[in-house]
Design an enzyme around this catalytic site. Structure first.
Site, mmCIF file in Angstrom:
data_model
loop_
_atom_site.group_PDB
_atom_site.id
_atom_site.type_symbol
_atom_site.label_atom_id
_atom_site.label_comp_id
_atom_site.label_asym_id
_atom_site.label_seq_id
_atom_site.Cartn_x
_atom_site.Cartn_y
_atom_site.Cartn_z
ATOM 1 N N GLU A 29 -8.637 4.326 11.824
ATOM 2 C CA GLU A 29 -7.627 4.350 12.885
ATOM 3 C C GLU A 29 -7.697 5.709 13.564
ATOM 4 O O GLU A 29 -8.270 6.653 13.036
ATOM 5 C CB GLU A 29 -6.236 4.080 12.318
ATOM 6 C CG GLU A 29 -5.797 5.032 11.219
ATOM 7 C CD GLU A 29 -4.451 4.648 10.619
ATOM 8 O OE1 GLU A 29 -3.443 4.795 11.346
ATOM 9 O OE2 GLU A 29 -4.411 4.217 9.447
ATOM 10 N N ASP A 45 0.868 -1.178 0.000
ATOM 11 C CA ASP A 45 0.000 0.000 0.000
ATOM 12 C C ASP A 45 0.901 1.223 0.000
ATOM 13 O O ASP A 45 1.933 1.245 0.678
ATOM 14 C CB ASP A 45 -0.990 -0.002 1.166
ATOM 15 C CG ASP A 45 -0.333 -0.060 2.528
ATOM 16 O OD1 ASP A 45 -0.210 1.005 3.175
ATOM 17 O OD2 ASP A 45 0.051 -1.161 2.959
#
Length: 265
Positions: free
Chosen positions: A151, A64
């Site tokens: 998150e 990623d």
């Protein structure tokens, strides 16, 4: 709207996946499976001792990335054994990653299945963030499912930490709108503390779990997952500096089946 370029790129990705079953017949050859004993090209600048339950036995690995990876040689990345890429697209309701469009095109040209992810903020509604993501990320045949990154943020402009019920409500709204637009329900990416603090296990989704010190079964007991982010200090030919590395939960045959079910159509 589906563009001609998007359709062509998507067809290239589908062909790449299909040909990975029988490379001896010609077409695109699959990237070799990473890991010690399988492909020594992938590495880690700060390797962890996994005590026999590490990621290297997995056959399918990916990355990623965001703007901070700079220029990427996507052909080298694929030849090093990388089978997929998740690319940062958006944050909140008004931030756009300037590297996204270039990475999106270049990864597709290198025949690497790729998807986009959104970094969720807690100062905008799920609907506002979904609209922003849809505005920036094309709907293209052959793309991986979208990802919502959940998150705790360190943003000075958005220091809120809402209660779990609010977080899950707004995330579910985002997922419903985005999933309807792209025809694939988003994947949830999350971290150990956020998952625990907000009891995310009751959300209906595939999970992409960050766990850089243990197998996911230790910090996320009982949680099924599709992707495991196992390091933030990975070394991949074609990318300067460290990058995140991820493993897919199943075999290479499972990966082909997963793609057939989860690619945007």
């Amino acid at each position: 709207m589906r563009t001609i370029n998007g359709i062509l790129l998507g067809l290239m990705l589908v062909l790449a996946v299909a040909c990975s079953r029988t490379p001896e017949r010609g077409g695109y050859r699959p990237a070799p499976a990473p890991g010690p004993g399988a492909n020594a090209q992938l590495g880690d600048s700060a390797p962890h001792s996994w005590n026999g339950r590490g990621p290297y036995g997995h056959e399918v690995h990916g990355i990623d990335v965001s703007r901070w990876q700079g220029d990427i040689d996507w052909e080298r990345v694929r030849n090093a054994g990388i089978s997929f890429a998740f690319i940062k697209a958006t944050e909140g309701g008004d931030h756009y990653d300037p590297g996204f469009q270039r990475y999106w095109r270049e990864a597709a040209a290198a025949r690497i299945p790729r998807g986009a992810y959104h970094y969720f903020y807690f100062c905008r509604t799920g609907a506002q963030q979904a609209a922003w993501f849809i505005q920036q990320v094309p709907r293209e045949i052959g793309s991986l499912p979208p990802v919502i990154d959940l998150e705790w943020t360190n943003s000075q402009t958005c220091p809120r930490r809402p209660p779990p019920h609010e977080i899950k409500r707004e995330a579910a709204i985002f997922m419903e709108i985005v999933g309807r637009h792209y025809g694939q329900r988003p994947i949830i990416y999350t971290t150990v503390d956020f998952y625990r603090d907000n009891r995310l296990g009751d959300m209906r989704a595939e999970f992409w779990l960050r766990s850089v010190a243990n197998h996911p079964s230790v910090p996320y007991p009982g949680q099924r997952w599709a992707f495991w982010q196992y390091t933030g200090t990975g070394i991949v030919p074609g990318i300067r500096g460290n990058t995140d590395l991820n493993a897919f939960a199943g075999s290479r045959a499972d990966w082909v089946r997963w793609l057939q079910a989860r690619l945007t159509r």
